[in-house]
Write a protein that holds these residues in place. Sequence first.
Motif, PDB file in Angstrom:
ATOM      1  N   LYS A  44       1.106  -2.007   0.037  1.00 32.46           N
ATOM      2  CA  LYS A  44       0.172   0.325  -0.004  1.00 32.46           C
ATOM      3  C   LYS A  44       0.737   1.352  -0.317  1.00 32.46           C
ATOM      4  N   GLY A  52      -8.994   2.096   5.619  1.00 37.10           N
ATOM      5  CA  GLY A  52      -9.252   1.155   5.485  1.00 37.10           C
ATOM      6  C   GLY A  52      -9.877  -0.589   4.220  1.00 37.10           C
ATOM      7  N   ALA A  57      -8.512  -3.701   2.018  1.00 38.74           N
ATOM      8  CA  ALA A  57      -7.431  -4.241   3.401  1.00 38.74           C
ATOM      9  C   ALA A  57      -6.774  -5.098   3.064  1.00 38.74           C
ATOM     10  N   ALA A  63      -1.794  -5.659   0.891  1.00 35.45           N
ATOM     11  CA  ALA A  63      -2.182  -4.404   1.667  1.00 35.45           C
ATOM     12  C   ALA A  63      -1.677  -4.483   3.707  1.00 35.45           C
ATOM     13  N   GLN A  64      -0.690  -5.742   3.078  1.00 32.87           N
ATOM     14  CA  GLN A  64      -0.278  -6.182   4.686  1.00 32.87           C
ATOM     15  C   GLN A  64       0.710  -4.872   5.479  1.00 32.87           C
TER      16      GLN A  64
END
Length: 361
Positions: free
Chosen positions: A119, A160, A163, A217-218
């Motif tokens: 991201k 979010g 996510a 996304a992490q």
Amino acid sequence: MINTPKVAVVILNWNGVKYLKKFLPSVLASTWPGLQIVVGDNASTDDSLAFIRENYPDITIIQNRQNYGFTGGYNRVLSQVDADYYILLNSDVEVVPGWIEPVISLMESDQLIAAAAPKILSYAQKDQFEHAGAAGGFMDAFGYPFCRGRMFYEVEQDLGQYAQSDEVFWASGASLFIKKKYWDEAGGFDEYFFAHMEEIDLCWRLKNMGYKVMYCAQSTIYHVGGGTLNAENPFKTYLNFRNNLLLLKKNLPFWRAFFVISVRFGMDLLAIVRFLAEGKRKDAWAVSRAHQNFVLSIFGIRVSGYGIKDLSKDEKKSSPKTHRSRRIVHNLKGMYKGSIVWNFFVKKKTRFTDLDPADLI
């Protein structure tokens, strides 16, 4: 992981000592074991190299003889780096200590995953997505790239909403993770692009070879953006319009490319009119030159900037061997079947979540 992959973060630098001073400490704080950090230098004339040698003697420096641009610079530097994974990281990016682990874990989970990106949020406004990549790149039916979290000039706040890690069409060159074996198989960047959209071309070629491109996304990074060419630079306008046409010509089937490029020429003419109406004559001229030089490229005349360039033997040797993609399986995941221009400017759909999911492949 039983066998920890060898990972190299490779930062391409050109007169960017201010960014190296600001952001290298965050890269050095990365927690990946045995991480190799490389600065490839495109013949800088500032004190970038002196600064690194004096303050970070453990960083590997690879010097290019001249400024080969983003594409040629990385091709030459990466040919001298031994690793299982390359992370192509812009110099104007701040990272957090554990930013590498989630992306490598995701890529190790599937051998078909060739490239990925985290991201990408704005360094200036850390609750907003950044223009160059956001939450993964997509492509519409007429070759316009866009992102989850950023469509044209509209940028979303990160609440979010993205996510979930997913397969996308392209991963941003601001922080591009790629397996070395697939970088080598694809032939690296096409050096004719020089800068801008070269990562989209690379990802498209990889997808045409049957591989996957992912958004993780992490993992989150923070990008300044516009460190080399800002949005108001006509040369950036030129590169974006020319390179967009080049990647369509290279990666679409012939008749589809002919149709889409014909439509794009008409749409780009509207962009010229808009630039003229806004008093941006240099940008209008840049679009016109992009069209002229694209047409010249069809006849084998390669153009750099606004003039014809006679490629040196060194450049010819390092360029990808094949101009068009080697098509094994055409992976269209991340393609949008509609027109993002029509949806954004006419239907006023300014967010990715406004788009009809049924139109996403």
